[in-house]
Design an enzyme around this catalytic site. Structure first.
Site: not given
Ligand code: PLP
Length: 360
Positions: A101, A171, A195
């Site tokens: 990511w 993030d 998530k």
């Protein structure tokens, strides 16, 4: 109907209480005679929902007044572009690449300016967090970027990098609300909610006000400007209304559970059950350097692909689902987010013990 123990990485398990409440309110939200899904986002009832969600999040995270909370769409992946488009005034940013990511965010930033990869753990399949105490931070960097919890690899920054005074952008998709945070250490904290918070379709951005300006990169679309969303209370256009409503319910659930300090204790207790087992198991092994282990995502392997596949199959049949690991790590991964009860982890470990005995 039987609920399974869902170890999915995302979209992921939600608190059962929240799902039941949403079900109760499905046809008639608080006497409005309609579902929140059917409601105008400009209605009084909906304004109360989004206002309350923001207020509860501010309370949970202790967000200072000089930070805006934005409820946006486009997922965490859209932030990979929005961040450089809005923050790259000097067209320079430093990226710490600790997983896929972070790498995607870095690659996206390269489109817009000079993105520097100042540290990486790719040499060992992202199984650790590099030492970030004295990195070569660029003098003119607009920000330093991290992915705080690496969902795929199961690593987490236990200390934030020394950014040498530069703005930190993080993030936190897979560790959002898993433990207390000091918001003042960041310029931007953002994450997709699917998530650890709610249903897919909402991304929450917590951003310091001085970073919200008209001065975006040329060609930045209106919808990708933080300012337009900040000026319009996240309602420049139709927001992901139902998703925000569920997030609001999860915020209330976390408050009721005792807030982020209690969440952290609960998450530590859960993770300990699994890591303690992995550390003494003769069959299963964790894949991450111990000091960098995530409380949320726990990858593990047997070292034998066929045995891994057999485990995943038998676990699924026994009601422990979505345990297959990411293709770049192989093996298994258990995501044990806030809403996973400790019994789920205990029962998984019992199942692993039994599997280990049977396959010794
Ligand atoms: C899942 C994930 C993403 C991607 O999220 P999307 O909402 O699918 O764009 C980005 N970062 C992290 C840390 C993630 O776990």
């Amino acid at each position: 109907m039987a609920r399974v123990y869902n170890f999915s990485t995302g979209p992921a398990v939600l608190p059962e209480e929240v799902l039941k409440e949403a079900a109760d309110e499905m046809l008639d939200y608080k006497g409005t005679g309609m579902s929140v899904m059917e409601m105008s986002h400009r209605s009084k009832a909906y304004q109360a929902i989004i206002d309350e969600a923001e207020a509860d999040l501010r309370e949970l995270m202790n967000i200072p007044d000089n930070y805006k909370v934005l409820f946006l769409q486009g997922g965490a992946s859209q932030q990979f572009a929005m961040i450089p488009m809005n923050l790259m005034k000097n067209k320079v940013a430093d990226y710490i690449v600790t997983g896929q990511w972070a790498k995607k965010a870095y690659q996206e930033a390269c489109i817009y300016g000079k993105a520097n990869k100042i540290a990486s753990s790719e040499d060992k399949t992202f199984s650790y967090i590099p030492d970030c105490s004295d990195l070569p931070i660029s003098e003119d960097a607009d920000y330093v970027y991290i992915c705080e919890n690496n969902t795929i690899y199961g690593t987490k920054f236990k200390t934030l990098p020394n950014t040498k005074g530069k703005t930190l952008v993080a993030d936190v998709s897979s560790c959002f609300l898993s433990e207390p945070v000091d918001v003042t250490k960041y310029g931007v904290i953002y994450g997709g909610v699917q998530k650890n918070i709610g249903p897919a379709g909402v991304v929450i951005v917590i951003i310091r006000e001085d970073l919200i300006t008209e001065d975006t990169l040329p060609g930045t679309p209106t919808m990708l400007k933080y300012k337009i969303h900040a000026d319009n209370g996240s309602m420049y256009n139709t927001p992901p209304a139902y998703g925000i409503y569920i997030c609001g319910k999860v915020f209330k659930w976390i408050k009721k559970m005792g807030g982020l300090t209690a969440m952290k204790e609960r998450n530590e207790a859960k993770a300990k059950v699994l890591y303690d087992f992995l550390d003494q198991s003769k069959l299963f092994k964790g894949t991450v350097r111990k000091e960098d282990r995530s409380l949320m995502n726990v990858p593990f392997v047997t070292g034998n692909e066929e045995l891994d596949a057999k485990f995943v199959k038998e676990a699924t049949a026994a009601g422990f689902v979505n345990l297959k690991g990411h293709r770049t790590v192989g093996g298994m991964r258990a995501s044990i987010y806030n809403a996973m009860p400790i019994e789920g982890v205990q029962k998984l470990v019992e199942f692993m013990k039994k599997f280990e005995e049977e396959n010794a």
